[in-house]
Design a protein around this motif. Structure first.
Motif, PDB file in Angstrom:
ATOM      1  N   TYR A 284      22.206  43.601  27.903  1.00  0.00           N
ATOM      2  CA  TYR A 284      22.785  42.876  26.773  1.00  0.00           C
ATOM      3  C   TYR A 284      24.252  43.256  26.562  1.00  0.00           C
ATOM      4  CZ  TYR A 284      23.425  41.296  21.942  1.00  0.00           C
ATOM      5  OH  TYR A 284      23.898  40.690  20.798  1.00  0.00           O
TER       6      TYR A 284
ATOM      7  N   PHE B 188      14.804  41.543  25.777  1.00  0.00           N
ATOM      8  CA  PHE B 188      16.119  40.966  26.044  1.00  0.00           C
ATOM      9  C   PHE B 188      16.247  39.589  25.390  1.00  0.00           C
ATOM     10  CE2 PHE B 188      19.022  38.453  28.724  1.00  0.00           C
ATOM     11  CZ  PHE B 188      20.168  39.218  28.588  1.00  0.00           C
TER      12      PHE B 188
ATOM     13  N   ARG C 122      18.955  38.519  22.459  1.00  0.00           N
ATOM     14  CA  ARG C 122      19.824  37.344  22.539  1.00  0.00           C
ATOM     15  C   ARG C 122      19.716  36.457  21.311  1.00  0.00           C
ATOM     16  NH1 ARG C 122      21.389  35.900  27.838  1.00  0.00           N
ATOM     17  NH2 ARG C 122      22.363  34.097  26.820  1.00  0.00           N
TER      18      ARG C 122
END
Length: 323
Positions: free
Chosen positions: A102, A183, A187
Motif C-alpha cells: 500500500y 490490501f 484501498r
C-alpha cells in the motif's frame, strides 16, 4: 373485468411469486447438495455404519466413543493449535505485506501478482514441495540450518519440528489470502482522517494504531473467520508431509476421520468426528459474526460523524498551510 372491478391487478400476483420461482433452482441445488448430505452424515453418526453398508441405529454411542478416545482428543488439540497459530501468523504477515504494498508507489501490480502465486497452487502440491524442502536427506532447509550450526533437526520424526514444518507450509500458502482482503480494505479506507492525523502531528505509529487498525477491524474479522474455517479442515498438507505422524502427533480431526472411516471402515465414528468439527466451526463462526455485527453497528453510529469531522479538519489544515 372481474379483477378490474375488485381492484386486483393480475400482474401484482405474478410479482408476488416470481422472486420465489427465480430462487427455486438455487434453493433446490442447496437442498440437494448441502442440506441433504448434512442430514445423511448426522444419521450415519448415530448409526453403527460399516463400509460394507450394514448399519444399525446406536444413538450417541459413537460420540461417547470418540470423546473417550485419547487419539481423538490429541487430534482435536492438534487441530486447534494449527488453526490458532497459522491464522495468527497469516494475519500478521498478510497485514505487513498489505501495508508494504500500500505504501509502495511503484511495482504494486508485480508485487500483488507475486504474493498471490502460492495461493494458486493445490494444497497437495504444496505439501509435496515442502516435504522435499524439509527432507533430512536432501532438503535444502536442513542443509542450510546445518551450515549455520543448528545441527540436524528431526523434522518428521518428532512432534514439535513436524508441526513447525506443517505450520510453515500452510502459512506460506494462505498468507496471500489475508494479504488480498486486507490490501483491498486499505484501498477503500478514506484518506481524510489519515491526513488530518498527520497534520495534527501524529506519528506513523499513532496513525496506524488509532486510525488504520480500527478501520480494518471489519475486514480483519472477515478474513480471520474465513481462514479459521479452512484451518480447522486442514488435511492435504498434513497428509502429504507427515501422514499424521509420528504416530498421531500431527494428525488433525479430518485426517483422523479419514483413517477411521476409509482405512478401518467405521463410517459411523468418522461421521461423528466430522459433526463435532462442524459444531466447533459453527460456534467459532457465530462468535466472529456477532463481533463483526457489533463493530459495524458501533461504526455505523459514529463512523460517519468522525469521517466528516476529519474531512473538515483536513480541509481547514490545508487552508491554514496554504495561507
Amino acid at each position: 373485468m372481474a379483477a378490474t372491478r375488485t381492484g386486483v391487478r393480475p400482474y401484482k400476483n405474478r410479482e408476488a411469486w416470481q422472486p420465489h420461482l427465480l430462487l427455486a433452482p438455487a434453493l433446490l441445488f442447496f437442498a440437494v447438495f448441502a442440506i441433504g448430505p448434512l442430514i445423511f452424515t448426522l444419521y450415519v453418526s448415530l448409526s453403527n455404519w460399516s463400509i460394507t453398508g450394514a448399519h444399525s441405529f446406536v444413538g450417541l454411542a459413537n460420540y461417547a466413543e470418540i470423546f473417550s478416545s485419547s487419539t481423538f482428543r490429541q487430534t482435536f488439540g492438534n487441530t486447534v493449535i494449527f488453526a490458532v497459530v497459522t491464522v495468527t501468523l497469516q494475519y500478521l504477515l498478510g497485514l505487513t505485506m498489505a501495508l508494504m504494498v500500500y505504501r509502495t508507489s511503484r511495482g504494486q501490480t508485480f508485487l500483488r501478482l507475486s504474493f498471490l502465486l502460492p495461493m494458486m497452487l493445490a494444497p497437495v502440491v504444496v505439501g509435496i514441495v515442502w516435504k522435499m524442502l524439509f527432507d533430512p536427506s536432501y532438503g535444502p532447509i536442513p542443509e542450510l540450518l546445518g551450515n549455520i550450526g543448528l545441527g540436524q533437526i528431526p523434522w518428521f520424526s518428532e512432534k514439535l519440528p513436524a508441526m513447525i514444518a506443517i505450520i510453515v507450509a500452510d502459512t506460506w500458502q494462505w498468507t496471500p489470502f489475508m494479504f488480498l482482503i486486507l490490501f483491498a480494505a486499505l484501498r477503500s479506507i478514506p484518506t481524510a482522517p489519515l491526513e488530518a492525523a498527520v497534520v495534527d502531528g501524529a506519528s506513523s505509529y499513532r496513525v496506524f494504531r488509532d486510525h488504520l487498525i480500527p478501520m480494518l477491524i471489519p475486514a480483519s474479522i472477515t478474513a480471520i473467520l474465513l481462514r479459521s474455517i479452512e484451518a480447522f479442515k486442514l488435511f492435504d498438507v498434513v497428509y502429504m508431509m507427515t501422514g499424521g505422524g509420528p504416530g498421531v502427533k500431527t494428525s488433525t480431526i479430518t485426517l483422523n476421520a479419514y483413517f477411521t472411516g476409509l482405512r478401518t471402515g467405521n463410517l459411523g465414528t468418522a461421521a461423528a468426528m466430522t459433526m463435532v468439527l462442524l459444531v466447533v466451526v459453527l460456534a467459532a463462526a457465530m462468535i466472529f459474526v456477532a463481533i463483526l455485527a457489533k463493530v459495524r453497528s458501533r461504526r455505523g453510529a459514529t463512523g460517519k460523524l468522525s469521517v466528516a469531522s476529519a474531512e473538515v479538519a483536513a480541509e481547514s489544515a490545508k487552508e491554514a498551510i496554504n495561507a
